[in-house]
Design a protein around this motif. Sequence first.
Motif, PDB file in Angstrom:
ATOM      1  N   TYR A 249       0.867  -1.184   0.000  1.00 31.11           N
ATOM      2  CA  TYR A 249       0.000   0.000   0.000  1.00 31.11           C
ATOM      3  C   TYR A 249       0.901   1.231   0.000  1.00 31.11           C
ATOM      4  CZ  TYR A 249      -3.919   3.078   1.133  1.00 31.11           C
ATOM      5  OH  TYR A 249      -4.887   4.060   1.096  1.00 31.11           O
ATOM      6  N   ALA A 250       0.806   2.023  -1.053  1.00 37.77           N
ATOM      7  CA  ALA A 250       1.664   3.201  -1.185  1.00 37.77           C
ATOM      8  C   ALA A 250       0.900   4.284  -1.930  1.00 37.77           C
ATOM      9  CB  ALA A 250       2.953   2.856  -1.934  1.00 37.77           C
ATOM     10  N   GLU A 251       1.124   5.527  -1.517  1.00 40.09           N
ATOM     11  CA  GLU A 251       0.467   6.686  -2.137  1.00 40.09           C
ATOM     12  C   GLU A 251      -1.049   6.496  -2.201  1.00 40.09           C
ATOM     13  OE1 GLU A 251       2.368   7.328  -5.872  1.00 40.09           O
ATOM     14  OE2 GLU A 251       4.255   7.984  -4.971  1.00 40.09           O
ATOM     15  N   LYS A 252      -1.576   5.908  -1.115  1.00 41.70           N
ATOM     16  CA  LYS A 252      -3.013   5.705  -0.942  1.00 41.70           C
ATOM     17  C   LYS A 252      -3.608   4.802  -2.021  1.00 41.70           C
ATOM     18  CE  LYS A 252      -3.600   9.952   1.677  1.00 41.70           C
ATOM     19  NZ  LYS A 252      -4.423  11.124   1.963  1.00 41.70           N
ATOM     20  N   LYS A 253      -2.776   3.839  -2.479  1.00 38.18           N
ATOM     21  CA  LYS A 253      -3.227   2.853  -3.463  1.00 38.18           C
ATOM     22  C   LYS A 253      -2.788   1.473  -3.030  1.00 38.18           C
ATOM     23  CE  LYS A 253      -2.934   6.017  -7.425  1.00 38.18           C
ATOM     24  NZ  LYS A 253      -2.297   6.269  -8.744  1.00 38.18           N
ATOM     25  N   LEU A 254      -3.686   0.492  -3.199  1.00 33.68           N
ATOM     26  CA  LEU A 254      -3.342  -0.900  -2.966  1.00 33.68           C
ATOM     27  C   LEU A 254      -2.737  -1.462  -4.245  1.00 33.68           C
ATOM     28  CD1 LEU A 254      -3.457  -3.426  -1.131  1.00 33.68           C
ATOM     29  CD2 LEU A 254      -5.692  -3.918  -2.161  1.00 33.68           C
TER      30      LEU A 254
END
Length: 505
Positions: A402-407
């Motif tokens: 999970y990074a930059e508010k993305k799965l």
Amino acid sequence: MCRAGRIMLGTFSILLVLVHTAAACEFGPFPYRATGIVCRMTKPAALLLNRETAQVIQAAFRNAKFPNITGERSMRLLGRVAYGLSNIQVNDLSIEGSEVELKEDDAIYISIKNVTALFKGTLTYGYAGAWFLQLFHSVDFEIESSIDLQLNIDLMCQKEQVAPDASDCYLTFHKLTLHLQGDKEPGWLKQLFTDFISFTLKLVLKREVCKEINAVAQTLTNFILDVAANFVRDKDIIVDISLASDPVIKANYIESHHKGLVLYKNSSSMLSDSVFSPSLLTESRMLYFWLSEHSLSSLAAAAFLDGKLVLSLRGEKLQELFEMEDTEVQRKAVQMIFQGTSYNDSVAKVWSLSQPQISLQPEGTVVRCSVALEVSILPAGEEPLVTLYMEKEITVTIQATYAEKKLILQPVDSSVEIKVFKCTADPCGEDPSIQSFLQNIILVAGIPEVTSSIGSALTSLMNSKRLDLFDIINPEIITQKGYVIAQLDFGFPSHLLLNFFDKSL
């Protein structure tokens, strides 16, 4: 909304949904065996939340509605003296600080230091003696106050849900000073009403503050439970987050255990062999979520039954899939399958033929499934024509981040075995090079495209539940045999609760 009781709002909002005491719930002798989801919040998270309360407290005091305070007393010479304080409002609120302590196997202790507030309103007074009658008069007043607040919050279980008890509530007054019309009234009048009012006012404040603490505790509980229930629900797919066992309250963390059963159209599977143990979680991060393999498999099964495991590709996406390499075999396959039709007038449909089998391993999430691929061309003015149909057994190992508010779902290992192959353009069904080409594009481009699309869909679903409003810091998703752990630090969006309570008041 409560008055001084709202001071503990930021911390309370998360703590309430995490734990309970076994006051009215019965659990079996081995409650961990029915645990599908676990949430652990450590002391640093509680301290962070406790620092986010100032704006909420100020909003609570601004919107609070204080009751009128009345009293009377007999005085020598003056006879009966009666008074009433009305239109009470709060101005100039400030808070020196607050502390949170987790009392092991007991309760949550919150100490609020030096809450100063200026109360304003109208004082009405009058007295009747044996020889004369005095009419009532009204003057404006101000009350300067300085208060410490101590709370011991018990969290009980009722109907497998959290029910807070904040009745163990204490107020200590360091200052309570009455001013009448800017001290213009005679000193004896000020002294008289200060003596009369102080004791009554302390009792009223304590009663109202502690009563409102219980009220806001219940409001917060219902709010957080509603948010949590909505977060784990997608139309007919519901995750049961009712409590599965008693909480763990330690000096450094609190932990709650939930059933995690997936309900789909009133049916669910039972969990009786959970591998959860408190030793599986550490205390180095703020927040931990533990998810069983059973819960994840049940979610995949419900998604399959609900027809969600379907993907359609056309246009540029379809072109990228079939033109990832420029070879003679690729050009021959494209010509045979699409028969000169443009990618915009063609569609590839991918769907799951069977319920995905999920196994959580240290390498990642292993998914085994039977999948169909169908390519159709859409001639102008004619019915769609299926030019290619395949069925294949796929095994893929996926690692989630999970990074930059993305799965992000990343396939790290995969295999494909073609079971059925039909092509309307002979002799493609007999050409092993074309089958090999198609198997290769499934491995190299098809599986990553499908997992990327699933990741995007799950991200959109989570963001629709407002997850993107939280600051999630350095999240890690760790898979082990039979379970997955998400651990993270976070920044708490206190404005969400502030907006919620501003609308509720």
